[in-house]
Design a protein around this motif. Structure first.
Motif, short mmCIF file in Angstrom:
data_model
loop_
_atom_site.label_atom_id
_atom_site.label_comp_id
_atom_site.label_asym_id
_atom_site.label_seq_id
_atom_site.Cartn_x
_atom_site.Cartn_y
_atom_site.Cartn_z
N ALA A 160 0.84 -1.03 0.07
CA ALA A 160 0.00 0.13 -0.07
C ALA A 160 0.92 1.43 -0.07
CB ALA A 160 -0.90 0.16 1.27
N THR A 161 1.78 1.16 0.72
CA THR A 161 2.62 2.38 0.82
C THR A 161 3.48 2.58 -0.61
OG1 THR A 161 3.12 1.91 3.09
CG2 THR A 161 4.71 3.44 2.00
N GLU A 162 4.00 1.47 -1.36
CA GLU A 162 4.61 1.63 -2.60
C GLU A 162 3.56 2.26 -3.45
OE1 GLU A 162 7.85 -0.20 -3.99
OE2 GLU A 162 7.84 1.45 -2.55
N LYS A 163 2.27 1.91 -3.26
CA LYS A 163 1.29 2.38 -4.11
C LYS A 163 1.12 3.99 -4.26
CE LYS A 163 -1.80 -1.56 -4.98
NZ LYS A 163 -2.91 -2.03 -5.01
N ILE A 164 1.23 4.24 -2.83
CA ILE A 164 1.12 5.83 -2.50
C ILE A 164 2.30 6.64 -3.02
CG2 ILE A 164 0.95 7.67 -0.44
CD1 ILE A 164 -0.41 5.22 1.15
N ILE A 165 3.52 6.09 -2.81
CA ILE A 165 4.84 6.67 -3.22
C ILE A 165 4.77 6.64 -4.74
CG2 ILE A 165 7.16 6.14 -3.31
CD1 ILE A 165 7.00 5.03 -0.47
N GLU A 166 4.28 5.79 -5.24
CA GLU A 166 4.05 5.74 -6.75
C GLU A 166 3.13 6.60 -7.09
OE1 GLU A 166 5.07 4.18 -10.65
OE2 GLU A 166 5.80 3.81 -9.05
N ALA A 167 1.94 6.92 -6.75
CA ALA A 167 1.08 8.12 -7.04
C ALA A 167 1.75 9.35 -7.14
CB ALA A 167 -0.06 7.85 -6.11
N PHE A 168 2.55 9.74 -6.05
CA PHE A 168 3.17 10.88 -6.07
C PHE A 168 4.55 11.10 -6.96
CE2 PHE A 168 0.40 10.90 -2.22
CZ PHE A 168 0.06 12.11 -2.33
N ASN A 169 5.06 9.91 -7.10
CA ASN A 169 6.46 9.95 -7.84
C ASN A 169 6.16 8.82 -8.79
OD1 ASN A 169 9.17 10.65 -8.50
ND2 ASN A 169 9.94 9.18 -7.16
N PRO A 170 5.50 8.80 -9.96
CA PRO A 170 5.20 7.97 -10.78
C PRO A 170 6.73 7.60 -11.78
CG PRO A 170 4.16 9.66 -11.72
CD PRO A 170 4.67 9.93 -10.31
N HIS A 171 7.03 6.33 -11.87
CA HIS A 171 8.11 5.85 -12.80
C HIS A 171 7.94 4.82 -13.59
CE1 HIS A 171 9.28 3.05 -9.60
NE2 HIS A 171 9.04 4.15 -8.70
N ASP A 172 6.78 4.55 -14.11
CA ASP A 172 6.30 3.18 -14.86
C ASP A 172 6.54 3.41 -16.29
OD1 ASP A 172 2.67 3.78 -14.66
OD2 ASP A 172 4.60 5.34 -15.20
#
Length: 311
Positions: free
Chosen positions: A109-121
């Motif tokens: 869940a934390t990774e998803k939150i980090i990804e939402a603010f700092n996308p790198h996909d």
């Protein structure tokens, strides 16, 4: 002969009563255990539709079916025997394993939150574009089944903790019933969600203005629903994972954090009229905060390790 037949019928009736009592015991145990796993079920239902989106409409339900079969295989072939072995030989390990699974949910869940603010996909998206439709489908299905394995393990462990005092046969039947019932519920709802836009398009073509408007509204609502499902799934992962960790700490008498969470919930229950709702919300929010802190620590360690390796 008649007396022998009567005696046989009495024996059959007695066996039927015992079987009925056993079934009632199993159903009661399964219902109680399944209720405790509701948070993980919400998470599973919210997370899975994303794996079936982006494919042609004729592949959406087959993909959901493949994931559902994989989920049943996870629960009944791998996790159920493992849970029974734990119950028989290492019941002390259930709580630590639950806490490990809860920590993993918090990390995800934390990774998803980090990804939402700092996308790198961008790299992942390029890799997906390079795959054929068949390979992409296989990748998505295998990824969903891997994620389901963690969530299913949490469901089975939570259910096991609630029926650990029952006979081994009742435990096995209750866990199997929980596994089948929850899988049917989750993937039935997931199938409905992924076909919602198709149902809306079908309704939009109807002559009735009200039905047509409903269909168009369903189609327009789908992107918003998917966004909210992502948010709900992430929140559920934090709430469930954090809650498991809080209960585990309480089990091992490491009480400061459980006391803080329980204290906030107790204070919120004092609100007149809505005390039960606000108390539950405060408990869930406190658990989610604990979950986020745990997930952030794990994510920080995991992201720092590659940098230290380079140096």
């Amino acid at each position: 002969m008649a007396s022998g037949l009567v005696a046989l019928l009495d024996d059959v009736a007695g066996i039927a009563k015992i079987a009925a009592a056993s079934l009632d015991d199993v159903a009661g145990a399964a219902g109680k255990a399944g209720t405790k796993a509701v948070g993980v079920v919400v998470d599973d239902t919210a997370v899975t539709p994303g794996y079936a989106m982006g494919f042609t409409p004729d592949r959406e339900l087959p993909i959901v079916l493949k994931i559902a079969i994989g989920s049943l295989r996870n629960k009944l072939i791998f996790l159920l025997p493992g849970a029974l072995l734990l119950s028989a030989f290492a019941p002390w390990a259930v709580t630590p394993l639950l806490m490990m699974g809860g920590a993993y949910l918090c990390f995800e869940a934390t990774e998803k939150i980090i990804e939402a603010f700092n996308p790198h996909d961008d790299e992942d998206a390029a890799d997906e574009l390079a795959l054929s439709a068949v390979d992409l489908e296989k990748q998505k299905v295998s990824g969903a089944i891997r994620t389901d394995l963690i969530l299913s393990a949490e469901i089975m462990a939570i259910a096991l903790a609630d029926v650990a005092d029952r006979p081994l046969g009742v435990q096995a039947a209750a866990l199997a019933l929980v596994g089948v019932a929850i899988t049917t519920l989750v993937y039935g709802v997931v199938g409905l969600i992924v076909k919602m836009d198709d149902i809306g398009l079908h309704l939009a073509k109807r002559k009735s203005r009200a039905v047509s408007s409903l269909g168009r509204g369903m189609v327009k609502a789908m992107p918003v629903i998917m966004e909210w499902l992502t948010v709900i799934g992430t929140a559920a992962m934090l709430w469930v994972g954090g809650g498991i960790i809080v209960h585990g700490l309480e089990h091992f008498h490491l009480t400061p954090i459980p006391l803080w969470v329980e204290g906030g919930s107790h204070w919120a229950r004092r609100i007149p009229g809505v005390g039960s709702f606000t108390g539950w919300t405060a408990m869930a929010a406190g658990s989610a905060v604990v979950g986020f802190i745990v997930g952030a620590v794990i994510a920080g360690v995991i992201h720092l390790l590659p940098k230290r390796a380079k140096h």
